[in-house]
Design a protein around this motif. Structure first.
Motif, PDB file in Angstrom:
ATOM      1  N   PHE A 152       0.814  -1.213   0.000  1.00 37.83           N
ATOM      2  CA  PHE A 152       0.000   0.000   0.000  1.00 37.83           C
ATOM      3  C   PHE A 152       0.851   1.269   0.000  1.00 37.83           C
ATOM      4  N   GLU A 153       2.040   1.218   0.561  1.00 42.66           N
ATOM      5  CA  GLU A 153       2.936   2.371   0.460  1.00 42.66           C
ATOM      6  C   GLU A 153       3.303   2.632  -0.995  1.00 42.66           C
ATOM      7  N   GLN A 154       3.513   1.544  -1.750  1.00 42.59           N
ATOM      8  CA  GLN A 154       3.835   1.696  -3.175  1.00 42.59           C
ATOM      9  C   GLN A 154       2.660   2.253  -3.968  1.00 42.59           C
ATOM     10  N   LEU A 155       1.429   2.046  -3.450  1.00 41.97           N
ATOM     11  CA  LEU A 155       0.233   2.576  -4.106  1.00 41.97           C
ATOM     12  C   LEU A 155      -0.154   3.947  -3.539  1.00 41.97           C
ATOM     13  N   ASN A 156       0.746   4.524  -2.730  1.00 44.27           N
ATOM     14  CA  ASN A 156       0.562   5.870  -2.185  1.00 44.27           C
ATOM     15  C   ASN A 156      -0.603   5.967  -1.210  1.00 44.27           C
ATOM     16  N   PHE A 157      -0.819   4.909  -0.425  1.00 37.35           N
ATOM     17  CA  PHE A 157      -1.822   4.934   0.631  1.00 37.35           C
ATOM     18  C   PHE A 157      -1.169   5.364   1.942  1.00 37.35           C
ATOM     19  N   ASP A 158      -1.935   6.067   2.757  1.00 36.04           N
ATOM     20  CA  ASP A 158      -1.491   6.428   4.099  1.00 36.04           C
ATOM     21  C   ASP A 158      -1.771   5.239   5.021  1.00 36.04           C
ATOM     22  N   ILE A 159      -0.756   4.766   5.746  1.00 40.05           N
ATOM     23  CA  ILE A 159      -0.912   3.626   6.659  1.00 40.05           C
ATOM     24  C   ILE A 159      -1.240   4.154   8.045  1.00 40.05           C
ATOM     25  N   THR A 160      -2.314   3.644   8.643  1.00 37.74           N
ATOM     26  CA  THR A 160      -2.722   4.159   9.946  1.00 37.74           C
ATOM     27  C   THR A 160      -3.239   3.034  10.832  1.00 37.74           C
ATOM     28  N   ASN A 161      -3.533   3.376  12.063  1.00 39.85           N
ATOM     29  CA  ASN A 161      -4.164   2.456  13.010  1.00 39.85           C
ATOM     30  C   ASN A 161      -4.902   3.295  14.033  1.00 39.85           C
ATOM     31  N   GLY A 162      -5.741   2.639  14.837  1.00 38.76           N
ATOM     32  CA  GLY A 162      -6.522   3.369  15.820  1.00 38.76           C
ATOM     33  C   GLY A 162      -6.638   2.590  17.106  1.00 38.76           C
ATOM     34  N   PRO A 163      -7.441   3.082  18.043  1.00 41.50           N
ATOM     35  CA  PRO A 163      -7.585   2.397  19.333  1.00 41.50           C
ATOM     36  C   PRO A 163      -8.258   1.043  19.187  1.00 41.50           C
ATOM     37  N   GLU A 164      -7.794   0.078  19.984  1.00 42.83           N
ATOM     38  CA  GLU A 164      -8.409  -1.246  19.963  1.00 42.83           C
ATOM     39  C   GLU A 164      -9.638  -1.311  20.868  1.00 42.83           C
ATOM     40  N   ILE A 165      -9.766  -0.353  21.774  1.00 44.51           N
ATOM     41  CA  ILE A 165     -10.981  -0.207  22.585  1.00 44.51           C
ATOM     42  C   ILE A 165     -11.765   0.974  22.012  1.00 44.51           C
TER      43      ILE A 165
END
Length: 343
Positions: free
Chosen positions: A124-137
């Motif tokens: 996804f980095e090669q496809l120019n996507f922003d990689i993210t994550n969020g809270p598990e709760i």
């Protein structure tokens, strides 16, 4: 205990016994025993003689005392010298072949799931996507309501959820991160969330904790054609194989239209096998066009912008790629299993 007062002959006899015993000693343990026998604080033979000096006549006490103290120093030096000799002898017995090849150390490696996550990130980095994550709760709003799950909507039953106090839950999908992300950004957007999710489910292909990657692309004139092309590229790179792909109409509250995304079975190449249940296809996950209500909840103009969305498990393509039939074995930490992966 000596029954007579110590004299010069007594000391000479003791010295001879000490020398004979010391010569016969061949181990450090024997040296320790000799030290205790002759110089021990309580029952040492020389120690007992030194205690008896006070009973001697004053004329003899000085001469015998000097001889006994000198003997004590001699004994201590002899014991240490013998101990050093035994230590050198032990070292000399250890032979080292410096030309022999060294032993290869056990080198750690990434867990297969961690490696797959890194692989997905690179794609996804090669496809120019922003990689993210969020809270598990998450609270109910971000996990359900903001994603078009109505209060009493039967779709909530699709997720057997771990409920927590204060109306919080362990997130049931990484899609819950989407609204967090969209609240702080404006289109055009390309983003993918990679992380852990939780559901009350456990069998050969499900575990209570598993990993997902979930993506959005928001812009003007986005269509299902873009979605199909994007997922085709991603899956071919992920599974490292040439694939045919297809959509099957399905339902998810947060997309309209919604679909299941399938790829040709990598084991039988579409001919039909046990893994694909004779269909020639493998189900990879859900996708579709993001529902206008979800865009509205994120304060994005649903008349101007369209969004494609997808969400796939990470363990499933890993199992397909490496022909593993039981998902649970990835979490048992059996080194014999994990070391088979050349990652």
């Amino acid at each position: 205990m000596y029954t007579h007062l110590p004299d010069k002959q007594t000391l000479e006899n003791l010295q001879a016994a000490f020398i004979q015993t010391l010569d016969a000693a061949q181990t450090p343990e024997a040296i320790t025993q000799i030290r205790n026998d002759f110089l021990g604080r309580k029952d040492g033979k020389l120690t007992k003689i030194l205690r008896q000096l006070k009973t001697l006549p004053e004329a003899e006490r000085k001469a015998i005392g000097m001889q006994a103290n000198a003997m004590k120093k001699t004994f201590e030096d002899a014991l240490q010298e013998k101990l050093d000799q035994l230590g050198k002898k032990t070292v000399q017995k250890v032979w080292i072949d410096v030309t022999a090849p060294g032993k290869k150390p056990n080198i750690g490696r990434l867990h297969p799931i961690s490696s797959m996550i890194q692989h997905i990130r690179r794609i996804f980095e090669q496809l120019n996507f922003d990689i993210t994550n969020g809270p598990e709760i998450e609270d109910d709003y971000y996990n359900f309501s903001a994603l078009n799950f109505q209060k009493e909507h039967p779709a909530r039953d699709m997720h057997e959820t771990f409920f927590l106090p204060r109306k919080h839950v362990l997130r049931t999908h990484t899609t819950a991160t989407d609204i967090h992300y969209l609240e702080t950004r404006k289109p055009p957007i390309r983003m993918v969330t990679i992380g852990k999710t939780y559901r009350r489910d456990a069998d050969l292909t499900h575990t209570p904790m598993f990993h997902q990657f979930d993506g959005l692309m928001i812009d003007e004139h986005i269509s299902m054609a873009h979605l199909k092309g994007l997922l085709h590229i991603v899956m071919e790179r992920l599974l490292e194989a040439r694939l045919e792909v297809r959509f099957r109409i399905s339902y998810f509250p947060f997309v309209e239209p919604g679909a299941e995304f399938d790829v040709t079975c990598t084991l039988c190449r579409g001919e039909g096998c046990v893994t694909c249940k004779g269909t020639g296809w493998l189900e990879m996950g859900g996708c579709g066009m993001l529902h206008p209500n979800v865009l509205k909840n994120a304060k994005i103009d649903s008349e101007k912008y369209q969004a494609l969305a997808f969400g796939f498990g990470i363990e499933r393509p890993l199992m397909i790629k490496h022909k593993v039939s039981d998902l649970r074995i990835f979490f048992e930490n059996d080194i014999r299993f994990l070391k088979q992966f050349d990652l």
